[in-house]
Design a protein around this motif. Structure first.
Motif, PDB file in Angstrom:
ATOM      1  N   ILE A 109      -6.666 -18.345  10.264  1.00 24.97           N
ATOM      2  CA  ILE A 109      -6.928 -17.105   9.526  1.00 24.97           C
ATOM      3  C   ILE A 109      -8.434 -16.952   9.296  1.00 24.97           C
ATOM      4  CG2 ILE A 109      -6.664 -15.911   7.319  1.00 24.97           C
ATOM      5  CD1 ILE A 109      -3.867 -17.063   7.119  1.00 24.97           C
ATOM      6  N   LYS A 113      -9.696 -13.854  11.330  1.00 25.08           N
ATOM      7  CA  LYS A 113      -9.810 -12.767  10.349  1.00 25.08           C
ATOM      8  C   LYS A 113      -8.772 -11.654  10.515  1.00 25.08           C
ATOM      9  CE  LYS A 113     -13.554 -14.695   8.678  1.00 25.08           C
ATOM     10  NZ  LYS A 113     -13.498 -15.439   7.404  1.00 25.08           N
ATOM     11  N   GLN A 115      -5.520  -9.224   9.191  1.00 22.67           N
ATOM     12  CA  GLN A 115      -4.917  -8.708   7.968  1.00 22.67           C
ATOM     13  C   GLN A 115      -3.606  -9.472   7.801  1.00 22.67           C
ATOM     14  OE1 GLN A 115      -3.401  -4.640   8.218  1.00 22.67           O
ATOM     15  NE2 GLN A 115      -4.103  -4.218   6.140  1.00 22.67           N
ATOM     16  N   LEU A 126       1.104 -17.900  -0.118  1.00 21.53           N
ATOM     17  CA  LEU A 126      -0.304 -18.269  -0.054  1.00 21.53           C
ATOM     18  C   LEU A 126      -0.662 -19.290  -1.122  1.00 21.53           C
ATOM     19  CD1 LEU A 126      -2.362 -15.070   0.838  1.00 21.53           C
ATOM     20  CD2 LEU A 126      -2.265 -17.218   2.085  1.00 21.53           C
ATOM     21  N   PHE A 143     -11.736 -19.583   5.601  1.00 23.64           N
ATOM     22  CA  PHE A 143     -10.677 -18.859   4.894  1.00 23.64           C
ATOM     23  C   PHE A 143     -11.101 -18.558   3.460  1.00 23.64           C
ATOM     24  CE2 PHE A 143      -7.080 -19.303   1.911  1.00 23.64           C
ATOM     25  CZ  PHE A 143      -6.355 -18.183   2.270  1.00 23.64           C
ATOM     26  N   ARG A 146     -15.924 -15.702   0.481  1.00 25.81           N
ATOM     27  CA  ARG A 146     -15.740 -14.376  -0.111  1.00 25.81           C
ATOM     28  C   ARG A 146     -17.047 -13.590  -0.076  1.00 25.81           C
ATOM     29  NH1 ARG A 146     -12.592 -14.431  -5.698  1.00 25.81           N
ATOM     30  NH2 ARG A 146     -12.215 -12.307  -4.940  1.00 25.81           N
ATOM     31  N   TYR A 156      -9.666 -12.717   1.185  1.00 26.28           N
ATOM     32  CA  TYR A 156      -8.244 -13.030   1.084  1.00 26.28           C
ATOM     33  C   TYR A 156      -7.812 -13.388  -0.340  1.00 26.28           C
ATOM     34  CZ  TYR A 156      -8.230 -13.095   6.180  1.00 26.28           C
ATOM     35  OH  TYR A 156      -8.337 -12.743   7.510  1.00 26.28           O
ATOM     36  N   SER A 161      -6.505  -6.532  -2.182  1.00 26.77           N
ATOM     37  CA  SER A 161      -7.289  -6.444  -0.958  1.00 26.77           C
ATOM     38  C   SER A 161      -6.406  -6.029   0.208  1.00 26.77           C
ATOM     39  CB  SER A 161      -7.927  -7.805  -0.652  1.00 26.77           C
ATOM     40  OG  SER A 161      -8.418  -7.849   0.679  1.00 26.77           O
ATOM     41  N   TRP A 163      -6.847  -6.886   3.093  1.00 27.04           N
ATOM     42  CA  TRP A 163      -6.796  -8.005   4.034  1.00 27.04           C
ATOM     43  C   TRP A 163      -5.689  -8.981   3.674  1.00 27.04           C
ATOM     44  CZ3 TRP A 163      -9.209  -7.841   8.520  1.00 27.04           C
ATOM     45  CH2 TRP A 163     -10.261  -6.933   8.660  1.00 27.04           C
ATOM     46  N   ASN A 164      -5.087  -8.801   2.536  1.00 24.44           N
ATOM     47  CA  ASN A 164      -4.029  -9.692   2.059  1.00 24.44           C
ATOM     48  C   ASN A 164      -2.966  -8.821   1.392  1.00 24.44           C
ATOM     49  OD1 ASN A 164      -2.406 -11.628   0.898  1.00 24.44           O
ATOM     50  ND2 ASN A 164      -4.045 -12.599  -0.292  1.00 24.44           N
TER      51      ASN A 164
END
Length: 281
Positions: A109, A113, A115, A126, A143, A146, A156, A161, A163-164
């Motif tokens: 991940i 990168k 989604q 997670l 991972f 930020r 993430y 977000s 992306w998560n």
């Protein structure tokens, strides 16, 4: 609702079981205590009753045994799907090791990168990967990295977000109003629990039936993918024609993968999906 669909989407699901090593340490059990006895004690301490002999344990007390992900990649206008699972070889002790499973997935991940999409992934899937990553002393810097500001990069860890994406936070409510994955997909005509439920995972692991856990895990990741796909259509990210095409891509993937001896179980999933689609046509 998520704001967009990225060119790389990974829809994933994680399976875990009570960790006997943690149980022995936490409850002061002898080193030679059989794993089954340790797990029974962990359930007892976790509030087991005659009606619920295998209560849900805190994820930090469990070990990750399998991760399955449906990857969707768009490149030069072409969409490709893959179904990937860890461990890749259930007979290889090195690949079965929890540290390898968690580090491989989170590192991938961080490098690629995508989604990421799950169902109850913020609170469970997670979280257990982070908790058990700490327990195993792994490092996944890419991972964890930020951006200084939310709009300056991929994050993430930020709540909400894009992306998560946690689907339950979109379709769910509060407490008992939250639908389980099985309940949500059943009302949508998407295959739910075909071969039992999550309570079968620990007994299968104790019996050394990791292949069956991986198969169950793949069913859940496929089901989560179909729910994400429907939600993306609901949100207007696909036209009716595109939505139909996306389903055809998954159907072709299932047909191709089910020809492999180790993935013959996917025929059952495909048959159930086709049956449900025929009922609603």
């Amino acid at each position: 609702m998520f704001k967009d669909v990225k060119d790389k989407v990974w829809v994933f699901d994680v399976e875990w079981v009570p960790d006997p090593v943690t149980g022995k340490s936490l409850y002061g059990l002898a080193e030679d205590t059989p794993d089954e006895d340790v797990i029974q004690e962990m359930w007892k301490k976790g509030g087991a009753t005659d009606e619920n002999p295998m209560p849900y344990l805190k994820t930090v007390l469990c070990r990750v045994v399998s991760i399955s992900v449906v990857t969707r990649t768009v490149s030069n206008g072409e969409t490709k799907l893959h179904l990937l699972s860890l461990p890749r070889d259930s007979k290889d002790p090195a690949q079965v090791a929890e540290a390898h499973i968690v580090e491989t997935f989170l590192s991938a991940i961080g490098t690629r990168k995508p989604q990421v999409v799950g169902y109850n992934s913020h609170a469970a899937d997670l979280k257990i990967l982070i908790q058990r990553g700490l327990a195993n002393g792994i490092q996944v810097a890419d991972f964890c990295r930020r951006p200084n500001k939310p709009w300056e990069g991929i994050d993430y860890f930020a709540r909400g977000s894009d992306w998560n994406v946690d689907l339950i936070e979109i379709v769910g409510g509060w407490g008992k109003s939250n639908p389980s994955l099985n309940e949500m997909v059943t009302v949508c005509g998407i295959p739910g629990k075909i071969t039992g439920d999550g309570q079968q995972v620990a007994p299968l692991w104790l019996d050394g039936e990791l292949d069956k856990i991986i198969a169950y895990n793949e069913f859940d990741s496929l089901t989560t993918y179909l729910l994400w796909l429907r939600l993306a259509y609901f949100g207007g990210f696909f036209t009716s024609e595109q939505y139909a095409h996306e389903q055809e891509l998954l159907q072709e993937l299932l047909k191709t993968e089910s020809e492999k001896p180790e993935r013959a179980h996917l025929r059952d999933y495909l048959a159930e999906w086709e049956r449900l689609r025929a009922e609603r046509s």
